[in-house]
Write an enzyme that holds these catalytic residues in place. Structure first.
Site, short mmCIF file in Angstrom:
data_model
loop_
_atom_site.label_atom_id
_atom_site.label_comp_id
_atom_site.label_asym_id
_atom_site.label_seq_id
_atom_site.Cartn_x
_atom_site.Cartn_y
_atom_site.Cartn_z
N GLU A 1 22.51 -30.93 12.35
CA GLU A 1 21.56 -31.27 13.42
C GLU A 1 21.86 -32.63 14.01
O GLU A 1 21.83 -32.81 15.24
CB GLU A 1 20.14 -31.23 12.86
CG GLU A 1 19.06 -31.78 13.79
CD GLU A 1 18.86 -30.95 15.05
OE1 GLU A 1 18.14 -31.44 15.96
OE2 GLU A 1 19.41 -29.84 15.14
N HIS B 1 24.94 -32.56 16.20
CA HIS B 1 24.63 -31.93 17.49
C HIS B 1 23.92 -32.91 18.42
O HIS B 1 24.22 -32.96 19.62
CB HIS B 1 23.77 -30.69 17.26
CG HIS B 1 23.41 -29.97 18.52
ND1 HIS B 1 24.35 -29.51 19.41
CD2 HIS B 1 22.19 -29.63 19.05
CE1 HIS B 1 23.74 -28.92 20.44
NE2 HIS B 1 22.44 -28.99 20.23
N HIS C 1 20.29 -5.99 23.37
CA HIS C 1 21.44 -6.86 23.63
C HIS C 1 22.74 -6.06 23.61
O HIS C 1 23.62 -6.27 24.46
CB HIS C 1 21.48 -7.98 22.59
CG HIS C 1 22.72 -8.82 22.69
ND1 HIS C 1 23.01 -9.59 23.80
CD2 HIS C 1 23.76 -9.01 21.82
CE1 HIS C 1 24.16 -10.21 23.62
NE2 HIS C 1 24.63 -9.87 22.43
N HIS D 1 32.01 -15.75 18.87
CA HIS D 1 31.22 -14.90 19.77
C HIS D 1 30.58 -15.75 20.87
O HIS D 1 30.62 -15.39 22.05
CB HIS D 1 30.14 -14.19 18.94
CG HIS D 1 29.41 -13.10 19.66
ND1 HIS D 1 30.01 -11.96 20.11
CD2 HIS D 1 28.09 -12.99 20.00
CE1 HIS D 1 29.12 -11.19 20.69
NE2 HIS D 1 27.95 -11.79 20.65
#
Length: 320
Positions: free
Chosen positions: A58, A61, A214, A276
């Site tokens: 975290e 980021h 999705h 992905h």
């Protein structure tokens, strides 16, 4: 020409890509609360006493997001001053910094007050728009248009309509994928391509519907890209920017589908999940460039018309 600006734009694009992948990493590892209910500090401290993997992810980021904000702002100002004469530069500069700030505010709000999964799914999409704007600025700086003679390109209305629609649709597909991650619905369907391959049906719970929605949306995107690839191969092969650009799109969507399937078969392997996210980010970047080309259609038509008028006038003068 503009060598330093080129290098800076590449670094900024890379940092923006790291921010996007880092956001996916935070979600996949459930590290969103790694720093507690404190922002921008971790647990209210500059240097936390207790270091955990979630805190490191975290905090990293947040650091990249802060660095990216300054770099994007710098690129926006530098581009404005250097290539501001190019029509799209100022718009892309404002878009890149505006959406990055919105993304940071949503992230901060999620930490301090908590947000629903449906709101948090927007976090990735908003960052994606900022990334696309930075990428397009980089392409303008590298004068990619001139290499492909894109300033002379006039897209048929049918192709233009497809490019606009597929860009919007792909954004919705990306949102649905982010929603899958934030609702932790990645593995609610144990099989692929159907939720249960040995019992195909529609008796799903909400999370399974999110997952299958999705998959269906991504499948339609794949078919759409393949269809456009066939059209371009048949009728526009001689246009380099269309031919090569859409081949890249086709490759990316194939990798995207493969990664989506492998997420299920590997039980949500972290590296595959991040790939992905990477593939769809790059694919949206390519779509954004085609959208830029569509926006130039009217201008290119006018330019060629003016050029034709001048040639007619010149021929008339010569004849006299």
């Amino acid at each position: 020409m503009h060598t330093k600006l080129k290098w800076f734009s590449v670094m900024t694009t890379f940092v923006m890509l790291c921010i996007l992948i880092g956001g996916a990493l935070v979600t996949k590892t459930d590290s969103g609360m790694g720093c507690g209910r404190s922002w921008p500090l971790c647990h209210g401290q500059l240097i936390p006493e207790t270091i955990t993997p979630e805190l490191v992810i975290e905090l990293a980021h947040r650091v990249f997001s802060g660095l990216g904000t300054f770099m994007v702002a710098g690129l926006a100002i530098w581009s404005w001053r250097t290539i501001g004469h190019i029509r799209e530069t100022k718009f892309l500069a404002i878009l890149s910094i505006s959406f990055l700030i919105i993304q940071a505010l949503i992230g901060a709000a999620a930490v301090i007050w908590s947000q629903s999964d449906f709101v948090m799914a927007l976090h990735f999409g908003i960052s994606l728009i900022s990334f696309a704007a930075v990428l397009l600025l980089t392409l303008l700086i590298f004068e990619v248009d001139k290499k492909f003679e894109a300033e002379k390109l006039i897209l048929p209305k049918r192709i233009s309509a497809h490019f606009i629609a597929i860009t919007i649709y792909s954004y919705l597909v990306i949102y649905s994928g982010a929603l899958v991650r934030h609702t932790e619905a990645s593995l609610v369907c144990p099989d692929w391509p159907f939720c249960f391959n040995n019992a195909i049906g529609f008796n799903y719970n909400m999370y399974q519907w999110i997952q299958m929605g999705h998959r269906l949306a991504a499948g339609l995107l794949f078919v759409w890209i393949v269809y456009l690839a066939i059209v371009i191969w048949k009728h526009h092969r001689q246009v380099k920017v269309l031919f090569h650009g859409w081949n890249i799109s086709l490759l990316l969507v194939c990798l995207q589908v493969l990664a989506g399937a492998l997420i299920i078969y590997t039980r949500s392997n972290l590296y595959i999940a991040l790939m992905h996210a990477l593939f769809i980010t790059c694919l949206f970047g390519v779509f954004s460039y085609f959208l830029l080309l569509v926006s130039r259609n009217k201008k290119n038509i006018q330019r060629l018309a003016n050029k034709a008028d001048k040639e007619v006038q010149s021929d008339s003068y010569t004849a006299l």
